[in-house]
Design an enzyme around this catalytic site. Structure first.
Site, PDB file in Angstrom:
ATOM      1  N   ASP A 102       0.831  -1.198   0.000  1.00  0.00           N
ATOM      2  CA  ASP A 102       0.000   0.000   0.000  1.00  0.00           C
ATOM      3  C   ASP A 102       0.868   1.252   0.000  1.00  0.00           C
ATOM      4  O   ASP A 102       2.031   1.221   0.405  1.00  0.00           O
ATOM      5  CB  ASP A 102      -0.911   0.021   1.232  1.00  0.00           C
ATOM      6  CG  ASP A 102      -1.894  -1.140   1.241  1.00  0.00           C
ATOM      7  OD1 ASP A 102      -2.200  -1.659   0.150  1.00  0.00           O
ATOM      8  OD2 ASP A 102      -2.339  -1.524   2.336  1.00  0.00           O
ATOM      9  N   VAL A 103       0.290   2.357  -0.411  1.00  0.00           N
ATOM     10  CA  VAL A 103       1.042   3.601  -0.534  1.00  0.00           C
ATOM     11  C   VAL A 103       1.666   4.028   0.793  1.00  0.00           C
ATOM     12  O   VAL A 103       2.756   4.614   0.821  1.00  0.00           O
ATOM     13  CB  VAL A 103       0.140   4.723  -1.113  1.00  0.00           C
ATOM     14  CG1 VAL A 103      -0.974   5.089  -0.132  1.00  0.00           C
ATOM     15  CG2 VAL A 103       0.954   5.948  -1.498  1.00  0.00           C
TER      16      VAL A 103
END
Length: 255
Positions: A102-103
């Site tokens: 995930d970012v």
């Protein structure tokens, strides 16, 4: 193979750009300066350097990246930096992330141009264990350990495969998680299901291959064949816990 074709085939440079690099004296072959674009080279045997950086000319290349927060696991360029952009342009051709983080998740991510290897890594049948260091809002309690071992039921009713979790010794509200699958936002959703909240998330190991502790955020290294073989070995959970206790017990203290 011609030198200019070899460089163009293994980098993001066009043949025209390669000839300009040669003209400027930016290319070395086996340690010696080379300006002849027609020089015959062996991609598997000759060492080619561009501006002091060795050009990987092997058919397949796999890198370990220490992914920082704020970038996306994609090859598409846009407003948000991609993980591939941490490699210099001459190394990016054909490279893609084998999986995703995930970012806002940090840590170990593999970048490769080897589709077969990526399939082996991501195949659900192989169940390669992945290990995450998690900073939580609340401590891990025995009920959480039991729930993870039995398979967490997420908010939408999905049951996860059995997983392992253990508190990191001597570190408040920090735990190690072992997963054998990769659902969307899985670690965050699993802790939400046991009324806890993930505040920070770091992937520290895949299979038997731990992240190189010397890699700074955004740094990468080229994996050797022996490193890739370790991906398909399953370590003892207690060994991974000790590894994290040694190298990551103060990881987030200064943030």
């Amino acid at each position: 193979m011609r030198l200019d074709k070899c460089i163009a085939d293994h980098s993001a440079y066009s043949r025209k750009e390669v000839k300009e690099l040669l003209r400027r004296g930016s290319v070395r072959v086996n340690g010696a300066p080379e300006q002849d674009p027609g020089r015959q080279v062996d991609p598997e045997g000759d060492e080619i350097m561009l501006a002091g950086v060795i050009l990987p000319t092997a058919l397949h290349r796999t890198y370990m990246l220490n992914k920082p927060k704020g970038c996306i696991s994609s090859t598409r360029t846009g407003k948000t930096k991609t993980v591939v952009e941490f490699l210099p342009p001459e190394l990016r051709k054909g490279i893609f992330p084998a999986g995703r983080l995930d970012v806002d998740t940090e840590g170990m991510l593999l970048l490769t141009n080897d589709g077969d290897l990526a399939h082996r890594i991501l195949s659900p049948r192989r169940h390669i264990p992945k290990y995450y260091l998690v900073q939580l809002a609340k401590p891990v309690v025995e009920k959480t350990v039991e729930t993870f071992e039995n398979g967490v039921v997420l908010e939408d009713g999905t049951r996860c495969l059995p997983a392992r979790v253990a508190a990191l010794p001597g570190v408040e509200n920090t735990a190690l998680v072992e997963l054998h699958e990769g659902k969307f936002h899985q670690v965050k959703r699993m802790f939400a299901a046991v009324e806890n909240h993930v505040e920070q998330l770091l992937r520290v190991q895949m299979g038997g291959l731990p992240i190189d502790v010397k890699l700074g955020k955004g740094d990468y290294l080229l994996l050797l064949h022996k490193d890739i073989e370790r991906l398909f070995k399953t370590p003892d959970f207690s060994e991974v816990l000790r590894f994290c206790a040694c190298f990551f017990c103060s990881y987030w203290i200064n943030e």
